[in-house]
Design a protein around this motif. Sequence first.
Motif, PDB file in Angstrom:
ATOM      1  N   ARG A   1      49.724 104.978  73.341  1.00 15.72           N
ATOM      2  CA  ARG A   1      50.667 105.945  74.072  1.00 15.72           C
ATOM      3  C   ARG A   1      50.954 105.704  74.814  1.00 15.72           C
ATOM      4  NH1 ARG A   1      51.191 111.451  73.796  1.00 15.72           N
ATOM      5  NH2 ARG A   1      49.882 112.407  71.534  1.00 15.72           N
TER       6      ARG A   1
ATOM      7  N   ARG B   1      52.713 105.062  78.592  1.00 14.02           N
ATOM      8  CA  ARG B   1      53.408 106.165  79.948  1.00 14.02           C
ATOM      9  C   ARG B   1      54.536 105.183  81.303  1.00 14.02           C
ATOM     10  NH1 ARG B   1      49.855 111.339  82.081  1.00 14.02           N
ATOM     11  NH2 ARG B   1      49.269 111.859  80.269  1.00 14.02           N
TER      12      ARG B   1
ATOM     13  N   GLN C   1      48.781 104.381  66.467  1.00 12.74           N
ATOM     14  CA  GLN C   1      49.828 104.501  67.370  1.00 12.74           C
ATOM     15  C   GLN C   1      49.018 104.031  68.898  1.00 12.74           C
ATOM     16  OE1 GLN C   1      52.229 107.560  66.456  1.00 12.74           O
ATOM     17  NE2 GLN C   1      52.485 106.279  64.873  1.00 12.74           N
TER      18      GLN C   1
ATOM     19  N   GLU D   1      55.713 100.505  82.266  1.00 17.92           N
ATOM     20  CA  GLU D   1      55.219 101.269  81.775  1.00 17.92           C
ATOM     21  C   GLU D   1      53.910 101.111  81.537  1.00 17.92           C
ATOM     22  OE1 GLU D   1      58.222 103.201  77.739  1.00 17.92           O
ATOM     23  OE2 GLU D   1      57.857 100.683  78.203  1.00 17.92           O
TER      24      GLU D   1
ATOM     25  N   LEU E   1      54.322 104.617  70.010  1.00 23.76           N
ATOM     26  CA  LEU E   1      55.251 103.643  69.277  1.00 23.76           C
ATOM     27  C   LEU E   1      53.784 103.789  68.048  1.00 23.76           C
ATOM     28  CD1 LEU E   1      56.937 101.035  71.164  1.00 23.76           C
ATOM     29  CD2 LEU E   1      57.636 102.669  69.767  1.00 23.76           C
TER      30      LEU E   1
ATOM     31  N   GLU F   1      56.240 110.120  78.678  1.00 22.46           N
ATOM     32  CA  GLU F   1      55.239 109.511  78.093  1.00 22.46           C
ATOM     33  C   GLU F   1      56.144 109.054  76.680  1.00 22.46           C
ATOM     34  OE1 GLU F   1      51.470 110.414  78.171  1.00 22.46           O
ATOM     35  OE2 GLU F   1      51.869 111.019  76.169  1.00 22.46           O
ATOM     36  N   ARG F   2      55.691 108.229  75.843  1.00 23.36           N
ATOM     37  CA  ARG F   2      55.989 108.151  74.792  1.00 23.36           C
ATOM     38  C   ARG F   2      55.136 107.337  73.703  1.00 23.36           C
ATOM     39  NH1 ARG F   2      59.682 102.329  73.161  1.00 23.36           N
ATOM     40  NH2 ARG F   2      58.527 101.368  75.657  1.00 23.36           N
TER      41      ARG F   2
END
Lengths: 286, 785
Positions: free
Chosen positions: A137, A139, A135, A165, A147, A144-145
């Motif tokens: 991370r 920001r 994954q 980002e 994917l 924050e996401r």
Amino acid sequence: MKPPSFAYEAPEALDDALALLDRHGDDAKVLAGGQSLVPLLNFRLARPARLIDINGVPGLASISERDGTISIGAMTRQRTIETSPLVASRAPLLAAATRWIGHPPIRTRGTIGGSLAHNDPSGEYPAVLLALDAQVRIRSQRGERVLGIDAFLGEWLSTALGPDELVIAVEIPIGSKHATYGFAEVAKRHGDFALAGVAARFTLDGSHIGDARIVAFGGVARATRLTAAEDAIRGRVPNETLFGEANRAATAAIDPISDLHATGEYRRHLTGVLVVRALRQAFGEA
Amino acid sequence: MSANEGWIGRRVQRREDLPLIQGKGRFAADLTMPDMVHMAVLRSPHAHARLLGVDTSKARELPGVFDVLTSADLDGIGEFPVLWQLPGQKASGIPVLARDKVRYVGEPVAAVVAVSRYVAEDALELIEADYDPLPTVVDVESALKAGAPVINEAWGDNVAIRHIVPGIDATGKAGDIDGAFAAADAVVKARFKINRFSGVPLETRGLVASHDPLTHGLTLWSSSQVAHKQRTQLASVLGVPESSIRVMTPNLGGGFGVKWDCYPEDALVCLFSQRLQRPVKWIEDRREHLMGTVHAREQVQELEAAVARDGTILGIRGKIWADLGAHIHSVGIGPAWVTGVSLTGQYRIKNYYCEVIGVATNKVPSSTFRGFGGPEATFATERLIEKAARAVGLDPAEVRRKNFIQPDEFPWFSAGGGVFDSGNYPAALEKALEEVDYDHLREEQAGLRAKGVYRGIGIGCYIHTSGFGPSFILGLVGYNTSGYEGSSIKVDPQGGITIYTGMIPLGQGTETTLAQVAADQFGVDFNDVRVVWGDTSQTPYTGFGSAGSRSNVAAAAILKAAEVVRDKSIRIGAHLLEAAPEDVVYENGGVQVKGSPEKRLTLGDVAKAAYLAHNLPKGELPTLEGTYVYDPAMFTIAFGCHVAVVDVDLETGEVKIVRYVVVDDSGTIINPLLVEGQIQGGVAMGLGGALLEEFVYDENGQLLTTSFMDYLLPSIHEVPHMELHQQVTVSPHTPGGFKGMGEAGMFSPGAALANAVSDALLPFGVEVDRMPITSNLVWSLLPKS
């Protein structure tokens, strides 16, 4: 081979870096290890108005384990990953693949976040992280996401990363104890970008192959799951006949490009051979 | 033998190394001067286009820009001449800046000088050059087609020259090539492709020009291999007296031949410096090096050999097409001519015919590079020998034995017109085979194949025409330069020895080598000999200068100059010792009366007397110095044998070098340590060309290999351990028996590897007839099943 002029920012806090990206993201580039960006600048192939150097931003270069996940900060150097006991024991495929990236001086500068954000289709990290189902991370000032790596990776050096980002960390599920892996590539010289490569991770279900994630890279638009080859072996007993089936399924599914270093036909053939070699690494000469 | 005798042959460590490894070397890039400004060059992005106009007005307006030049500003400025003009070769030259037309990607179109290289490169982007693209030709096949675009309109087509090398014997009588083929039991034919690669020194080219208003002279610090020649050529291009130019060479980080040529930038920095009255610096970047410095090697060869049942090669004939690039560069088709006269190699092949065709293409000009046409011939000859062996069912080593020129057959007159001085070719082969344990390898091979290991053994014998060359022969073949080397030796009043040489150390240890020769001749400590090089105002003229195989010529010049100084020491010493000169000898660093060692003067004593001149023999001039210009009497032919043992991965086509054995014979050795270094470097370079290196163009003439990501040099991982062995067969021509050796390592790797891979894949009938031998190539040659 001198870059055009650019503004240079060296934020010392993550928030400052994100604020700069928010303001200038469209015509800025993030400078991490610089192993790809600096040559692109010198060739004037990349002409950002501004460089945002995040080497001085604290907190982005740690490797830690939590809740069944290895988290690797985006600014962690490849050399640190290569020599990390935690990576060696929890994500040995990542450690093995890192040794194929360039040479020690390059790995001492190059970072995992930079490799991902650059997403060279011949690069080892996008492929390995896809095999490991990592994954990403991310920001920005907007928040924050996280994917999945598959959604993160685009084709030919593109990613799902927005201009404001920043990749913060990569998170790798440790997964089953009954896992095994294989990594194989052919390059013209040691340390060159792969003509073709395969990164693969498998779980074992007794004497059978459980889950399989086989990823091809080099000469294709992006690190690519060889799902037909995975399907061909999942739930079966590993042996040379099965490996041959995986080879055929892999070569049928992939269509690499020709360039000055290799023909597409050769790369396709190599991919099949390397799938078999990765399987042999994982399961022995079955 | 005392400590100060016998310096020739000693493993002396390089005196050059300590400052270099301490970072105290001074290369062109290190030079800086007050008010110095920086040049950048606009290069054509088109392989072939009419140049309709160049608008520099915006570039001139950029703050920090001092000056801009295009061809419109160059009235009265000449072109760099082609030095080697074979009879029948079409006229050509290298323009300083393209006028009316560009002919290859990378050709200089305009140049800018600015306060920094950064600003200069910014300014290049503001120059508006108007191109009208033309169709391109990027290989010899398409360049020769009817209706092909013509690169140099004045020629009418793309053929620079068709040159025929008829096979002749020692009396000049033609052989019977048709008869040889008519009598053959087997004929082997091949089409070989030699890749375009070149010398890629760690240090790129670099220049700093400084106009001196006091003397109206110009000083050029230059990374040239041959400062005197550069001065001569610059004087002619710039239209100024040669005496007004001083060329100095700082440390060089490799040359390999590509720094032998002169280039447009050499003239541009001088012109800018004259115009601006400031020092002007230009350091070639790597991209420029790959697209602006000469390429080399590229040839297509269609050859055949007539073979008798017993393995005797009755004759070789064929054609060579040399891809010259867009301009005939300084040595013209010289390298291809060398290939064309050399295909009989070290073999007693009396019937020969070769046609050499020089062809223009829209690519970087091709010119000098370590080996100079020789390795191209070695590849072809050694592949043909291998094919001949297969055709008549003999071992390739046996066919070589059958055909070698024998040690008692020298001087040998080759069918291509060469005179070979000395050699022992069979001994070099036998030594290499013994060291590699050839018979055992052959026995082992079949068993390994049964286990799936495809091991191949490849032999590559070579001869290397070194000591280039006798000036009268250069004249005979239209080479407008000279082949001699001068040396001056000055003994100062304290007896210290300084030698002056036109040779320029490129990194091969020239200074150490030449100091050893002088120390040996004077019986003094090696460390007491100074070597002065790299300044046209101090050093003897040389028209040829540094080439990897010319230390022998320079060493011979030092031997002879030392003789002049020793003779003078004896005359002065005899006078002081009140003895007849014929009773006095030079020995152990001084002069003494024969049989009376107590009647002795050191070199310092003699020197002091020579400078004071209070009491000299009648007619003797003061001071103690001597000069000699040595023009080689003949070429010296070094030789040797490489054996490569490889394993080929049938699945990937990858080639792994298991062993690499080298036997080299370069005559008398001055310093075995440096010889080993030169051979290792040469072999590494040869392996690079054999396995990796190639300048690749697309169909539009765009160069695709413009960085080290795409132009692949061998690294420490790719260069195998080499097993080096030396044998010594002296040259009867050179004083001291020296032969040149700096290029030798380069000759055989291509042949040895192509033979080894072909041998490994013999069960599949694979013949590797081109380079580089990439895994992709090997795989594509394998049958698909």
